[in-house]
Design an enzyme around this catalytic site. Structure first.
Site, PDB file in Angstrom:
ATOM      1  N   ALA A  80      -1.849  -2.571   0.416  1.00  0.00           N
ATOM      2  CA  ALA A  80      -1.554  -1.941   1.703  1.00  0.00           C
ATOM      3  C   ALA A  80      -2.825  -1.589   2.477  1.00  0.00           C
ATOM      4  O   ALA A  80      -2.877  -1.763   3.696  1.00  0.00           O
ATOM      5  CB  ALA A  80      -0.715  -0.687   1.471  1.00  0.00           C
TER       6      ALA A  80
ATOM      7  N   LYS B 211       3.425  -7.753 -13.257  1.00  0.00           N
ATOM      8  CA  LYS B 211       1.976  -7.843 -13.022  1.00  0.00           C
ATOM      9  C   LYS B 211       1.355  -6.452 -12.954  1.00  0.00           C
ATOM     10  O   LYS B 211       0.142  -6.289 -13.212  1.00  0.00           O
ATOM     11  CB  LYS B 211       1.674  -8.665 -11.768  1.00  0.00           C
ATOM     12  CG  LYS B 211       2.295  -8.159 -10.474  1.00  0.00           C
ATOM     13  CD  LYS B 211       1.496  -7.041  -9.817  1.00  0.00           C
ATOM     14  CE  LYS B 211       2.294  -6.398  -8.720  1.00  0.00           C
ATOM     15  NZ  LYS B 211       1.599  -5.219  -8.123  1.00  0.00           N
TER      16      LYS B 211
ATOM     17  N   SER C 256      -5.900  -1.047  -6.102  1.00  0.00           N
ATOM     18  CA  SER C 256      -4.666  -1.065  -6.876  1.00  0.00           C
ATOM     19  C   SER C 256      -4.541   0.205  -7.707  1.00  0.00           C
ATOM     20  O   SER C 256      -5.402   0.514  -8.538  1.00  0.00           O
ATOM     21  CB  SER C 256      -4.643  -2.292  -7.802  1.00  0.00           C
ATOM     22  OG  SER C 256      -3.673  -2.134  -8.818  1.00  0.00           O
ATOM     23  N   ARG C 257      -3.449   0.943  -7.507  1.00  0.00           N
ATOM     24  CA  ARG C 257      -3.248   2.179  -8.272  1.00  0.00           C
ATOM     25  C   ARG C 257      -3.079   1.886  -9.756  1.00  0.00           C
ATOM     26  O   ARG C 257      -3.523   2.664 -10.604  1.00  0.00           O
ATOM     27  CB  ARG C 257      -2.032   2.934  -7.729  1.00  0.00           C
ATOM     28  CG  ARG C 257      -2.223   3.467  -6.325  1.00  0.00           C
ATOM     29  CD  ARG C 257      -1.118   4.427  -5.951  1.00  0.00           C
ATOM     30  NE  ARG C 257       0.157   3.766  -5.788  1.00  0.00           N
ATOM     31  CZ  ARG C 257       0.683   3.408  -4.621  1.00  0.00           C
ATOM     32  NH1 ARG C 257       0.005   3.632  -3.505  1.00  0.00           N
ATOM     33  NH2 ARG C 257       1.867   2.838  -4.556  1.00  0.00           N
TER      34      ARG C 257
END
Length: 303
Positions: free
Chosen positions: A110, A161, A224-225
């Site tokens: 995002a 993923k 990416s968290r």
């Protein structure tokens, strides 16, 4: 188009921004608003659901009685429900069987889209004509859409993923190097494929945007968290402490637990998922997880 976006987390806000810039008329809802989500569905041409996976079951049931006729829904949530062990679109279809449901998934960090950087994604549905029409309506210079007819495989790839992104964060956090990480992701892709194919996914989907594409993005970026969550585990944090440091939804841990339930139900072995869950439950350390993976019985690659 008149589009309702349910969920205003990072992904929901980004999707709304992209769609507004295309000239679509947007109505948005978030649980934090405290308002009735059914109110934003009226007079819409399309609904996008970008709520966290944990919120999907209750929201789908809440909206089932008053769903507006033939309005389709695009599910943008990634994960596997821990109680019912199914994907977001399956939860929506169970609640509203008559509704045409599509899945949007791909390498879509995002924060990069918010910066105006380009991305691509896949719109998956058994309703191929509808998917093609929405592909034309929703594609833009910022977000290029492809289509496929494998919504379940697309969703499972997008969910699983996240587990591999957690493992990749652990690998990098331990400083294991490029060779180890490449090996991990390759075996992770094989693990994703075994479960997806068992549950009805098309193996080819795994090598598209929702599979390999999303895996490459989330397993290699600090945006990416799930990747950052793995880094924190490698530093010795508990799962609870890692969640606190991220301060936002991390889907990989719950997905790993749900994937293991499905694997055990079908006598399938998912060693990377098993080690990630072991770490979450404090049954092993990151170093022990690596050792367990490296000491597994030798075998042919495509097993």
């Amino acid at each position: 188009m008149r589009i309702a976006v349910l969920g205003q987390g990072a992904w929901g806000r980004t999707l709304a921004s992209v769609l507004r810039q295309q000239g679509h008329e947007l109505a948005v809802w978030s649980r934090s608003h405290g308002s009735d989500p059914a109110a934003v569905l009226q007079r819409q041409d399309l609904v996008l659901s970008a709520v966290a996976m944990a919120g999907v079951p209750a929201l789908a049931q809440q909206l089932s009685a008053g769903w507006p006729g033939a309005v389709p829904l695009v599910s943008c949530s990634k994960g596997i429900d821990l109680q019912q062990h199914c994907t977001a679109s399956q939860l929506w279809q169970q609640a509203i069987p008559s509704m045409a449901c599509l899945v949007l998934s791909g390498p879509n960090l995002a924060a990069e889209l918010d910066q105006g950087l380009p991305a691509a994604s896949v719109l998956a549905s058994i309703h191929t004509e509808l998917a093609s029409e929405l592909q034309r309506q929703l594609s833009s210079q910022r977000l290029r859409l492809y289509t496929n007819a494998d919504p379940i495989g697309t969703e499972l790839a997008g969910a699983l993923k996240n587990v591999m992104a957690v493992a990749a964060g652990i690998c990098d956090g331990l400083g294991l190097g490029a060779n180890a990480k490449a090996s991990l992701l390759t075996r992770g892709l094989a693990e994703m494929g075994r479960l997806s194919q068992l549950l009805g996914g098309d193996p080819a989907t795994l090598y598209g945007l929702a599979g390999l594409g999303d895996l490459l993005a989330t397993a290699n970026s600090p945006l990416s968290r799930n990747y950052r969550f793995g880094l924190h585990l490698a530093e010795g944090d508990s799962a609870a402490a890692a969640f606190t440091r991220i301060g936002a939804t991390v889907e990989g841990p719950a997905t790993a637990e749900a994937a293991l339930v499905l694997a055990h139900r079908h006598a399938l072995h998912l060693p990377i998922c098993e080690q990630v869950v072991g770490l979450l439950q404090r049954r092993n350390t990151p170093q022990e997880a690596v050792r367990a993976l490296m000491e597994r019985d030798l075998r042919r690659e495509w097993v």
